[in-house]
Design a protein around this motif. Sequence first.
Motif, PDB file in Angstrom:
ATOM      1  N   SER A 134       1.062 -15.310  -9.170  1.00  0.00           N
ATOM      2  CA  SER A 134       0.811 -14.708 -10.482  1.00  0.00           C
ATOM      3  C   SER A 134      -0.235 -13.600 -10.399  1.00  0.00           C
ATOM      4  O   SER A 134      -0.559 -12.973 -11.408  1.00  0.00           O
ATOM      5  CB  SER A 134       0.331 -15.779 -11.478  1.00  0.00           C
ATOM      6  N   SER A 135      -0.755 -13.389  -9.191  1.00  0.00           N
ATOM      7  CA  SER A 135      -1.792 -12.375  -8.992  1.00  0.00           C
ATOM      8  C   SER A 135      -1.273 -11.150  -8.264  1.00  0.00           C
ATOM      9  O   SER A 135      -1.650 -10.020  -8.576  1.00  0.00           O
ATOM     10  CB  SER A 135      -2.967 -12.982  -8.200  1.00  0.00           C
ATOM     11  N   PHE A 136      -0.391 -11.381  -7.279  1.00  0.00           N
ATOM     12  CA  PHE A 136       0.130 -10.279  -6.463  1.00  0.00           C
ATOM     13  C   PHE A 136       1.607 -10.496  -6.160  1.00  0.00           C
ATOM     14  O   PHE A 136       2.091 -11.628  -6.169  1.00  0.00           O
ATOM     15  CB  PHE A 136      -0.631 -10.175  -5.127  1.00  0.00           C
ATOM     16  N   ARG A 137       2.284  -9.405  -5.875  1.00  0.00           N
ATOM     17  CA  ARG A 137       3.676  -9.455  -5.403  1.00  0.00           C
ATOM     18  C   ARG A 137       3.795  -8.499  -4.199  1.00  0.00           C
ATOM     19  O   ARG A 137       3.078  -7.502  -4.142  1.00  0.00           O
ATOM     20  CB  ARG A 137       4.647  -8.998  -6.504  1.00  0.00           C
ATOM     21  N   PRO A 138       4.701  -8.781  -3.268  1.00  0.00           N
ATOM     22  CA  PRO A 138       4.899  -7.857  -2.146  1.00  0.00           C
ATOM     23  C   PRO A 138       5.215  -6.447  -2.641  1.00  0.00           C
ATOM     24  O   PRO A 138       6.001  -6.274  -3.563  1.00  0.00           O
ATOM     25  CB  PRO A 138       6.088  -8.474  -1.397  1.00  0.00           C
ATOM     26  N   GLY A 139       4.573  -5.456  -2.040  1.00  0.00           N
ATOM     27  CA  GLY A 139       4.758  -4.074  -2.447  1.00  0.00           C
ATOM     28  C   GLY A 139       3.666  -3.557  -3.367  1.00  0.00           C
ATOM     29  O   GLY A 139       3.523  -2.341  -3.548  1.00  0.00           O
ATOM     30  N   ASP A 140       2.884  -4.466  -3.972  1.00  0.00           N
ATOM     31  CA  ASP A 140       1.786  -4.039  -4.843  1.00  0.00           C
ATOM     32  C   ASP A 140       0.744  -3.253  -4.047  1.00  0.00           C
ATOM     33  O   ASP A 140       0.463  -3.556  -2.888  1.00  0.00           O
ATOM     34  CB  ASP A 140       1.082  -5.253  -5.464  1.00  0.00           C
ATOM     35  N   ILE A 141       0.162  -2.245  -4.688  1.00  0.00           N
ATOM     36  CA  ILE A 141      -0.962  -1.518  -4.117  1.00  0.00           C
ATOM     37  C   ILE A 141      -2.235  -2.070  -4.756  1.00  0.00           C
ATOM     38  O   ILE A 141      -2.360  -2.087  -5.988  1.00  0.00           O
ATOM     39  CB  ILE A 141      -0.861   0.001  -4.384  1.00  0.00           C
TER      40      ILE A 141
END
Length: 203
Positions: A134-141
Amino acid sequence: MEESIISLVTPGEILGKASQLKAGKGAYVNTTTTTTTKEAPLVYASLTGLPRFVPPSPHSADQRPTVEVTGHKAHGAVPQPASIVIARVTKVMARMASADIMCVGPKSVREKFTGIIRQQDVRATEIDKVEMHSSFRPGDIVKAQVLSLGDARAYHLSTAKNELGVVSAESASGATMVPISWTEMQCPLTGQTEPRKVAKVET
């Protein structure tokens, strides 16, 4: 320096309209769609780096500024404890997320540096309630601070401060999402929201 960090661009990112900008090193004009559509051609980044706008010569007939993207330097930066870095999330697990560090401050890195954001380093409050997915997803900068050099040459990163966290994320529809709170981002195309640990935008 802060503006340079925020202005990091990645390949395929729109830099502006070709009618207003000329493409220099690290940029290109996509003209393939202009024959079938009436949309003006756009200037895109061809590499990850920092854009720079070069004003035209006073004697030039073409008064458009030239945009250049400066990528990896020969003297690439190296992360140090307390450094602010820009990283791309590559994998999200139950208790940590891994990321590739792209920039240290405004400077691009030359080598590959891996960072790890542990569950306890995501935010400063309610640490036990943090959910990595819920904090990060793959590909996020993400914008993060280096805590230390951890195991296996992976840097321990923190996004606990308000100004740290996700600065750019793509929705399922492929659009760049807009932050609507410190825990949510919204797709401008569908209106759908997704949870994130959002970096507070400095004004």
